[in-house]
Design an enzyme around this catalytic site. Sequence first.
Site, PDB file in Angstrom:
ATOM      1  N   ASP A 243      85.839  55.487  42.708  1.00  0.00           N
ATOM      2  CA  ASP A 243      85.239  56.886  42.401  1.00  0.00           C
ATOM      3  C   ASP A 243      84.722  56.692  40.937  1.00  0.00           C
ATOM      4  OD1 ASP A 243      85.526  59.668  43.141  1.00  0.00           O
ATOM      5  OD2 ASP A 243      86.457  59.893  40.950  1.00  0.00           O
TER       6      ASP A 243
ATOM      7  N   GLU B  69      91.965  37.831  44.747  1.00  0.00           N
ATOM      8  CA  GLU B  69      93.446  37.299  45.039  1.00  0.00           C
ATOM      9  C   GLU B  69      93.603  37.279  46.329  1.00  0.00           C
ATOM     10  OE1 GLU B  69      95.994  39.310  42.295  1.00  0.00           O
ATOM     11  OE2 GLU B  69      94.749  38.741  40.639  1.00  0.00           O
TER      12      GLU B  69
END
Length: 575
Positions: free
Chosen positions: A220, A288
């Site tokens: 957002d 990751e």
Amino acid sequence: MVQITNDVLAHSRKDAEWWRTSVIYQIYPRSFADGNGDGMGDLQGVTQRLESLAELGVDAIWFSPFFTSPQKDAGYDVANYKDIDPLFGNLADFDALVAKAKTLGLRIIVDLVPNHSSDQHVWFQAALKAAPGSVERNRYIFRDGKGENGELPPNNWESVFGGAAWSRITEPDGSLGQWYLHIFDSTQPDFNWQNEEVRIEFDSVLRFWLDRGAAGFRIDVAHGMIKVDGLPDVVANNSTMSGQDSPDAIKTKETDEELIARLQVENPFWGQNGVHEINKRFRAILDEYDDRAMCGEAWVHPLSRMARWVRPGEYHQTFNFGYLETPWDKDKLHNVVTESLKEFGAVGAPSTWVLSNHDVIRHATRMAYDQIPKQGDGIGPKYEQPDEAKGLRRARAASAFMLGLPGGAYIYQGEELGLPEHTTLDNQFREDPTFFRTKGERVGRDGCRVPLPWEAGANESNGFSATGKSWLPQPSSYKRYARSEQEGAAGSTLELYKQLLKKRKAHDMGNGEFRWAPEFMDESTLAYINNGILVLSNFKGDPVVIPAGEILATTQHDLTIEGELEHDNTVWIRL
Ligand code: GLC
């Protein structure tokens, strides 16, 4: 030793980069499906209806926020980033949803709201109790006011929802005190992203959802987190998501560098360079994991500037708002597609395509007008009412044009039914803070957030809930648009979307070779070819003859290969 062939590698890379070609369906949790009959959509409701999305043929679902929230901005005011609001269920419901989605081959994307929290967040509550200059206040943007007694806001910034972007607090001793910044509602204080503690906190929020199986994030206000040091006044307030950084504000003689430098000065809270450091930090966390993606909500113009959000090491995607804001106009569409492919392509990112979301007037209504109110302002009963048939016809043509383009596409819940905006919603039901902060002058975004109609006539909410309740009432027309009316019905908007998505996938168009096809264009049409499929749209005037081939999908119900394509229609033809 297992031999890894190039084929296997290419395949796994393709799978890991699913976001490059995916069709992502946006669920607005309040309004998709209500599982417990209270009139508010919830996660169990979604899980029960999940097959319908697999049947539609989408690849992933992005959920607007379902986190713990006082719902002052429909959940974009988050009080606890690591829990689900009881209104929508609990973490076990989320896990069940992810598990079922997996069996249906659907990925789940979560909405991350890092620019601001709710004023009910423990950090903000602690900040209110702490002293000016304290560690607690430094997580947000507190300043002393101007004027003799600090009675004036620290600068002239306006909230996107109207009114000042600052509110003054009462200090713990009862005296009037400092002001805090809120680019949105006063219940949404902006975080101080210059503070490492805020960054560390969000690292852990990202990992929390990734560990729980989220395929990634929609982020957002991805252009708003960094404010210019010293918080200087803006040059001209314009209270929209992109400030005065609108297509009209772009002077053609400027180079990109000049333009961006000027816009950063003119609007000190949108699109600052410092944001890119945060983009990279988020990206490093996603990396990751094996196959996660993030899409930024960055209302910046022009597209060359937006493309900076998707450079290597930053976002995977951004919403292409330049495309969303383009009207159903042949030349403008030609330009925006060309520019999108060029600018995103230049940084190695796929373009995305989007026509509707929970912040804009639904495109089935928008396209009925030549001119519409500013983004976020909405259409209410006092506004000239739309020609519904015209809007729907153009919307279908526009969707069919969009879904043939290479790259990622976004669908907003209900557009597959051709749902119009609720333009006659009674003010008593409104919840958008814009309506309240502008004292009704701007009606806001509730009209595109109305609960979906599932079974025509089942009850007052057409099956949205078992009880007929719905947090916003549907307009009477929604009965006609209900899914039950369209399922299996030849020529319905729902069947059109299913067909488009099926053919898009079958011909790998998300990953396709695109070129404009001038040989099939005239003054009223646009045509392109993607992986051997011709997508032809007629924008105005007389019907046009279509080339020989096999019709794969068409918005014009009775079209045959010997027939002619009428205006405001699109056809897909295998040449
Ligand atoms: C984004 C959301 C919008 C929300 C605002 C503040 O623009 O899409 O719905 O009101 O951010 O969080």
